[in-house]
Design a protein around this motif. Structure first.
Motif, PDB file in Angstrom:
ATOM      1  N   ALA A  99       0.717  -1.128  -0.019  1.00  0.00           N
ATOM      2  CA  ALA A  99      -0.036   0.023   0.082  1.00  0.00           C
ATOM      3  C   ALA A  99       0.795   1.410   0.048  1.00  0.00           C
ATOM      4  CB  ALA A  99      -1.064   0.094   1.468  1.00  0.00           C
ATOM      5  N   ASN A 100       1.877   1.312   1.009  1.00  0.00           N
ATOM      6  CA  ASN A 100       2.595   2.457   1.002  1.00  0.00           C
ATOM      7  C   ASN A 100       3.438   2.868  -0.427  1.00  0.00           C
ATOM      8  OD1 ASN A 100       3.646   4.809   2.765  1.00  0.00           O
ATOM      9  ND2 ASN A 100       5.599   3.736   2.689  1.00  0.00           N
ATOM     10  N   GLU A 101       3.770   2.005  -0.961  1.00  0.00           N
ATOM     11  CA  GLU A 101       4.469   2.263  -2.164  1.00  0.00           C
ATOM     12  C   GLU A 101       3.680   2.778  -3.256  1.00  0.00           C
ATOM     13  OE1 GLU A 101       5.225  -2.045  -4.776  1.00  0.00           O
ATOM     14  OE2 GLU A 101       5.926  -1.806  -2.545  1.00  0.00           O
ATOM     15  N   HIS A 102       2.359   2.483  -3.327  1.00  0.00           N
ATOM     16  CA  HIS A 102       1.524   2.920  -4.048  1.00  0.00           C
ATOM     17  C   HIS A 102       0.585   4.282  -3.573  1.00  0.00           C
ATOM     18  CE1 HIS A 102       0.993  -1.304  -5.423  1.00  0.00           C
ATOM     19  NE2 HIS A 102       1.900  -0.710  -6.540  1.00  0.00           N
ATOM     20  N   GLY A 103       1.226   4.741  -2.585  1.00  0.00           N
ATOM     21  CA  GLY A 103       0.633   5.986  -1.947  1.00  0.00           C
ATOM     22  C   GLY A 103      -0.633   5.773  -1.424  1.00  0.00           C
ATOM     23  N   ARG A 104      -1.045   4.680  -0.868  1.00  0.00           N
ATOM     24  CA  ARG A 104      -2.485   4.271  -0.357  1.00  0.00           C
ATOM     25  C   ARG A 104      -2.328   3.884   0.868  1.00  0.00           C
ATOM     26  NH1 ARG A 104      -3.629   3.190  -6.252  1.00  0.00           N
ATOM     27  NH2 ARG A 104      -2.635   1.069  -6.144  1.00  0.00           N
ATOM     28  N   SER A 105      -3.383   3.897   1.808  1.00  0.00           N
ATOM     29  CA  SER A 105      -3.606   3.292   3.050  1.00  0.00           C
ATOM     30  C   SER A 105      -3.721   1.627   2.526  1.00  0.00           C
ATOM     31  CB  SER A 105      -4.505   3.660   3.966  1.00  0.00           C
ATOM     32  OG  SER A 105      -6.082   3.471   3.457  1.00  0.00           O
ATOM     33  N   PRO A 106      -3.386   0.742   3.719  1.00  0.00           N
ATOM     34  CA  PRO A 106      -3.990  -0.527   3.374  1.00  0.00           C
ATOM     35  C   PRO A 106      -5.437  -0.770   2.990  1.00  0.00           C
ATOM     36  CG  PRO A 106      -2.749  -0.500   5.398  1.00  0.00           C
ATOM     37  CD  PRO A 106      -2.866   0.846   4.881  1.00  0.00           C
ATOM     38  N   GLU A 107      -6.200   0.149   3.518  1.00  0.00           N
ATOM     39  CA  GLU A 107      -7.816  -0.058   3.205  1.00  0.00           C
ATOM     40  C   GLU A 107      -7.936   0.455   1.779  1.00  0.00           C
ATOM     41  OE1 GLU A 107      -6.452   1.561   6.168  1.00  0.00           O
ATOM     42  OE2 GLU A 107      -7.216  -0.085   7.445  1.00  0.00           O
ATOM     43  N   GLU A 108      -7.348   1.515   1.453  1.00  0.00           N
ATOM     44  CA  GLU A 108      -7.536   2.003   0.178  1.00  0.00           C
ATOM     45  C   GLU A 108      -6.942   1.151  -0.982  1.00  0.00           C
ATOM     46  OE1 GLU A 108      -7.357   6.532   0.716  1.00  0.00           O
ATOM     47  OE2 GLU A 108      -5.334   5.576   0.803  1.00  0.00           O
ATOM     48  N   GLU A 109      -5.808   0.400  -0.554  1.00  0.00           N
ATOM     49  CA  GLU A 109      -5.199  -0.631  -1.618  1.00  0.00           C
ATOM     50  C   GLU A 109      -6.066  -1.698  -1.400  1.00  0.00           C
ATOM     51  OE1 GLU A 109      -1.884  -2.073  -3.933  1.00  0.00           O
ATOM     52  OE2 GLU A 109      -2.646  -0.106  -3.256  1.00  0.00           O
ATOM     53  N   ALA A 110      -6.711  -2.322  -0.623  1.00  0.00           N
ATOM     54  CA  ALA A 110      -7.705  -3.391  -0.731  1.00  0.00           C
ATOM     55  C   ALA A 110      -8.895  -2.936  -1.613  1.00  0.00           C
ATOM     56  CB  ALA A 110      -8.276  -3.635   0.721  1.00  0.00           C
ATOM     57  N   GLU A 111      -9.359  -1.766  -1.326  1.00  0.00           N
ATOM     58  CA  GLU A 111     -10.614  -1.462  -2.396  1.00  0.00           C
ATOM     59  C   GLU A 111     -10.054  -1.280  -3.566  1.00  0.00           C
ATOM     60  OE1 GLU A 111     -11.619   2.370  -0.524  1.00  0.00           O
ATOM     61  OE2 GLU A 111     -12.702   1.646   0.941  1.00  0.00           O
TER      62      GLU A 111
END
Length: 152
Positions: A99-111
């Motif tokens: 998630a962090n490497e994509h600039g998102r929170s873990p929740e946003e990455e899951a979404e």
């Protein structure tokens, strides 16, 4: 719409939020209200086993999609077909790690990955630049609409 989510990952996840997002995406794409979707959250060893068995690739991955009835979003003048969409398998441990490497929170990455998986179930792909542009544009549009809805 029937959306079954099973969390076998051992990691806490916003299961209700993921089901709500999946429902939103399928509604936006005009998928029949009687369509069925399964979302499975698994641990890294399970995902690695699926990745190897079904994709011939070693190690775990973030998301896999297994379409069933090859449903597609209907055209403007078409009725949505009824059937089984299939399964989206997510690995929360991998999702959180990247998630962090994509600039998102873990929740946003899951979404992000859930929408990605659903689009694969609906026949979208990213094998060519044109396909990637269409799929990622639609994914971004759906996630932006979802974010606007969450702000209300």
């Amino acid at each position: 719409m029937t959306i079954d989510l099973n969390n076998e990952s051992g990691i806490e996840a916003d299961e209700t939020g993921l089901v709500q997002l999946a429902t939103f995406v399928l509604d936006e794409l005009r998928i029949h209200s009687q369509a069925e979707l399964s979302v499975l959250l698994v641990d890294e060893p399970t995902m690695a086993a699926y990745h190897e068995k079904y994709m011939g690739e070693p190690g775990p991955t973030d998301v896999l999609s297994f379409p069933m009835d090859e449903l597609r979003p209907p055209g403007d003048d078409e009725e949505p077909p009824v059937g089984m969409l299939g399964d989206v398998v997510l690995c929360p441990a991998i999702t959180a790690a990247q998630a962090n490497e994509h600039g998102r929170s873990p929740e946003e990455e899951a979404e992000y990955l859930l929408v990605h998986g659903i689009l694969h179930l609906l026949g979208f792909d990213h094998g060519t630049p044109e396909e990637k542009s269409e799929m990622f544009g639609l994914k971004d549009s759906l996630l932006a609409a979802w974010a606007r809805r969450q702000e209300r």
